[in-house]
Design a protein around this motif. Structure first.
Motif, PDB file in Angstrom:
ATOM      1  N   ALA A  63     -52.180   8.466  92.802  1.00 21.80           N
ATOM      2  CA  ALA A  63     -52.773   7.358  93.688  1.00 21.80           C
ATOM      3  C   ALA A  63     -53.275   5.777  93.401  1.00 21.80           C
ATOM      4  CB  ALA A  63     -54.300   7.914  94.435  1.00 21.80           C
ATOM      5  N   GLY A  64     -53.732   6.023  91.387  1.00 19.56           N
ATOM      6  CA  GLY A  64     -53.515   5.114  90.813  1.00 19.56           C
ATOM      7  C   GLY A  64     -52.361   4.279  90.833  1.00 19.56           C
ATOM      8  N   ARG A  65     -50.995   4.346  91.583  1.00 20.63           N
ATOM      9  CA  ARG A  65     -50.295   3.806  90.920  1.00 20.63           C
ATOM     10  C   ARG A  65     -49.826   3.024  92.215  1.00 20.63           C
ATOM     11  NH1 ARG A  65     -46.737   8.051  88.763  1.00 20.63           N
ATOM     12  NH2 ARG A  65     -47.442   7.391  86.811  1.00 20.63           N
ATOM     13  N   ALA A  66     -50.959   2.720  92.917  1.00 18.66           N
ATOM     14  CA  ALA A  66     -51.130   2.206  94.690  1.00 18.66           C
ATOM     15  C   ALA A  66     -50.918   0.505  94.145  1.00 18.66           C
ATOM     16  CB  ALA A  66     -51.831   2.627  95.610  1.00 18.66           C
ATOM     17  N   GLY A  67     -50.424   0.168  95.110  1.00 18.18           N
ATOM     18  CA  GLY A  67     -50.217  -1.658  94.500  1.00 18.18           C
ATOM     19  C   GLY A  67     -49.952  -1.641  93.730  1.00 18.18           C
ATOM     20  N   ARG A  68     -49.044  -2.996  93.463  1.00 20.34           N
ATOM     21  CA  ARG A  68     -48.689  -3.752  92.208  1.00 20.34           C
ATOM     22  C   ARG A  68     -49.697  -4.214  91.421  1.00 20.34           C
ATOM     23  NH1 ARG A  68     -43.507  -6.326  95.086  1.00 20.34           N
ATOM     24  NH2 ARG A  68     -45.453  -6.923  96.479  1.00 20.34           N
ATOM     25  N   PRO A  69     -50.217  -4.427  90.221  1.00 18.94           N
ATOM     26  CA  PRO A  69     -51.445  -5.004  90.021  1.00 18.94           C
ATOM     27  C   PRO A  69     -50.966  -6.384  89.967  1.00 18.94           C
ATOM     28  CG  PRO A  69     -51.263  -3.015  88.030  1.00 18.94           C
ATOM     29  CD  PRO A  69     -50.032  -3.434  89.502  1.00 18.94           C
TER      30      PRO A  69
END
Length: 85
Positions: free
Chosen positions: A25-31
């Motif tokens: 879940a922490g990998r959702a999105g690209r910072p």
């Protein structure tokens, strides 16, 4: 598409661990490109409340460092590491 995986060692399906779910879940999105990320968890109805609590951060997680002398061992390791540097 599910919150369980087949384990060849036990020859049955097992739920992913909390840490595996939170890490994915922490990998959702690209910072570098996104301000937010979206996590969709597809699970059985009887497990939905568990995953809602997990994602909301309201699941109780208790430390086990006090068990079996682990706290003193970790504290001693930190002291030794600090003394060595």
């Amino acid at each position: 598409m599910n919150t369980s995986m087949y384990s060849s060692s036990t020859r049955q399906y097992e739920e992913y661990s909390r840490i595996e779910v939170l890490q994915a879940a922490g990998r959702a999105g690209r910072p570098q490109f996104d301000d937010t990320g979206v996590v969709v968890i597809m699970t059985r109805p009887d497990r939905a409340a568990y995953y809602q609590q997990l994602m909301n951060g309201s699941e109780t997680i208790e430390s086990q460092m006090h068990c079996h002398g682990a706290l003193s061992a970790h504290l001693n390791a930190e002291i030794a590491a600090g003394a060595a540097s």
